[in-house]
Enzyme design. Sequence first.
Site, PDB file in Angstrom:
ATOM      1  N   GLU A 347     -31.728  63.523   5.511  1.00  0.00           N
ATOM      2  CA  GLU A 347     -32.839  63.714   6.446  1.00  0.00           C
ATOM      3  C   GLU A 347     -32.393  64.145   7.847  1.00  0.00           C
ATOM      4  O   GLU A 347     -32.878  63.612   8.847  1.00  0.00           O
ATOM      5  CB  GLU A 347     -33.651  62.414   6.569  1.00  0.00           C
TER       6      GLU A 347
HETATM    7  C1  TNX Z   1     -35.528  57.715   2.812  1.00  0.00           C
HETATM    8  S1  TNX Z   1     -33.361  58.037   1.060  1.00  0.00           S
HETATM    9  C2  TNX Z   1     -34.378  57.471   3.529  1.00  0.00           C
HETATM   10  C3  TNX Z   1     -34.278  56.293   4.366  1.00  0.00           C
HETATM   11  C4  TNX Z   1     -35.529  55.477   4.346  1.00  0.00           C
HETATM   12  C5  TNX Z   1     -36.089  55.444   2.961  1.00  0.00           C
HETATM   13  C6  TNX Z   1     -37.280  54.572   2.813  1.00  0.00           C
HETATM   14  C7  TNX Z   1     -32.610  58.363   2.244  1.00  0.00           C
HETATM   15  C8  TNX Z   1     -31.307  58.838   1.969  1.00  0.00           C
HETATM   16  N1  TNX Z   1     -33.223  58.198   3.414  1.00  0.00           N
HETATM   17  O1  TNX Z   1     -33.933  56.637   5.681  1.00  0.00           O
HETATM   18  O2  TNX Z   1     -35.219  54.192   4.772  1.00  0.00           O
HETATM   19  O3  TNX Z   1     -36.418  56.737   2.563  1.00  0.00           O
HETATM   20  O4  TNX Z   1     -37.674  54.477   1.483  1.00  0.00           O
END
Ligand code: TNX
Length: 541
Positions: A347
């Site tokens: 992300e």
């Molecule tokens: C996605 S999955 C994220 C996290 C969040 C999560 C909540 C991922 C690698 N990153 O930053 O905490 O979703 O479900």
Amino acid sequence: MRQHRTFPRLLGSLLLVAAAGISSVGAVPGGAGAAPDTAPAAVRPLGEVVPAPASVKPSGAPYALTPATRIRVDDDSREARRIGAYLAAVLRPSTGYALPVTDDDHGRGGIRLALGSRDRSLGDEGYRLESGIGGVTITARTPAGLFHGVQTLRQLLPATVEKDTRQAGPWRVPGGTITDSPRFGHRGAMLDVSRHFFTVDQVKLYIDQLALYKINKLHLHLSDDQGWRIAIDSWPRLATYGGSTQVGGGPGGHYTKAQYKEILAYAASRHLEVIPEIDMPGHTNAALASYAELNCDGIAPPLYTGTGVGFSSLCVPKAVTYDFVDDVVRELAALTPGRYLHIGGDEAHSTSHADYVAFMDRAQAVVAKYGKTVVGWHQLTGTTPAKGAVAQYWGLDGTGAAEKEQVAAAARNGTRLILSPADRIYLDMKYTKDTPLGLAWAGYVEVQRAYDWDPGAYLPGAPPSAIAGVEAPLWSETVSTSDHIEYMAFPRLPGVAELGWSPASTHDWDAYKVRLAAQGPRFEALGIDYYRSPQVPWPAE
Ligand code: TNX
């Protein structure tokens, strides 16, 4: 709040030992075709274990523990002795038996823990458990295998054996032979200690719960926007300032290096390897808030206590960024006995693609420089994964074909994969719309959905040999206590453990849900606060 069992626990009252012995010895059946027994804790079926063992051959009469039972280990093995002491600590409070751990060979019977089997088919983590009227023998090539065999032995005993006060017994282990080894080497659980901080004791409790299901990796998500949780000597404000809050604005916290080592040692004693993660270049607000120079504009943002994602980025063009990365990775690598260091990479919505690729190249090189193997979230496959790198897939069943193919292509090229599909095994997803905790961005994940898929065939075009295993992440935006951890992890986590351990040929929801139901009383005996899914035929109270 329930009372949790922690180790080491107090030995049950020895005064009660004799009485307990008389009743259980008196109830031992005399041979094959066991005598009728009306005791509530009748012998369990030999295969009623989670994860399902690879091979189960019931035969003969059960073994019954008595006040005279000894745990016998090979005289030259410190490791076997340690595992024997662990087993004794599990069994003593509830049985009230002394259960001495001994290397005296002269005796026979009892519980024997034997290391050094030459049976190659047991692999690095397998074991054989043989049980009959004369005793139980667990044989393994490695301490990890012996430890996993001990977990199977625990589950073959009545659930009340998990209690920390003296119970009635009888304590019988069904007769027969289990020969068992795992399908995958990576059977992980991730705990996000950044969104909410969890103390050393809370992490230890989770480790004990993971060990019961033969989970062998604990991935700790040590940094994110909301908190930096590990002391780094060369950048002290990361922990002291960057770790000073959490989601909702509470006081947060961080682990000193000594505390972190305590977690590592505890995990090692339960045969779990800790994989530390420092999430970069996004998810870095706590670091950016702690050191103004890490920001492209030189201005430190405030600490962040919300639950948004994708708004922070290290400053990719700045030289100081790589001093920071080098120092953090060096100190973390020095702390880490395991092979892996996770650098996040998910992300990174505030980092341009070119910057992201450039950053991941440099960060991976730093990990290699300090002798570790890199793990990254699967966006790493959109860059140039280092040789030997591991990518952690967190997409959904419905993730686009192009993104899946990018991951599969990396797998065909030698990148190993850890599977953490979010709409299957994200333990922070709500079970149903009524679940009081958790998120729902990947959908609702009931118990059957978490169990009913095949890691070996999940990602089209990825060679089965590239699948390192499975890992269940527990993100902690909504999770802030041990009860919360338990409610979200149980009962989905044992299903993930089974996907990682058991041969695909044992996969069957209808059979699994019955074995899982039998774990309910064990969760209760352990004080584990679990979700009583209506999909599982739990025994009546
Ligand atoms: C996605 S999955 C994220 C996290 C969040 C999560 C909540 C991922 C690698 N990153 O930053 O905490 O979703 O479900």
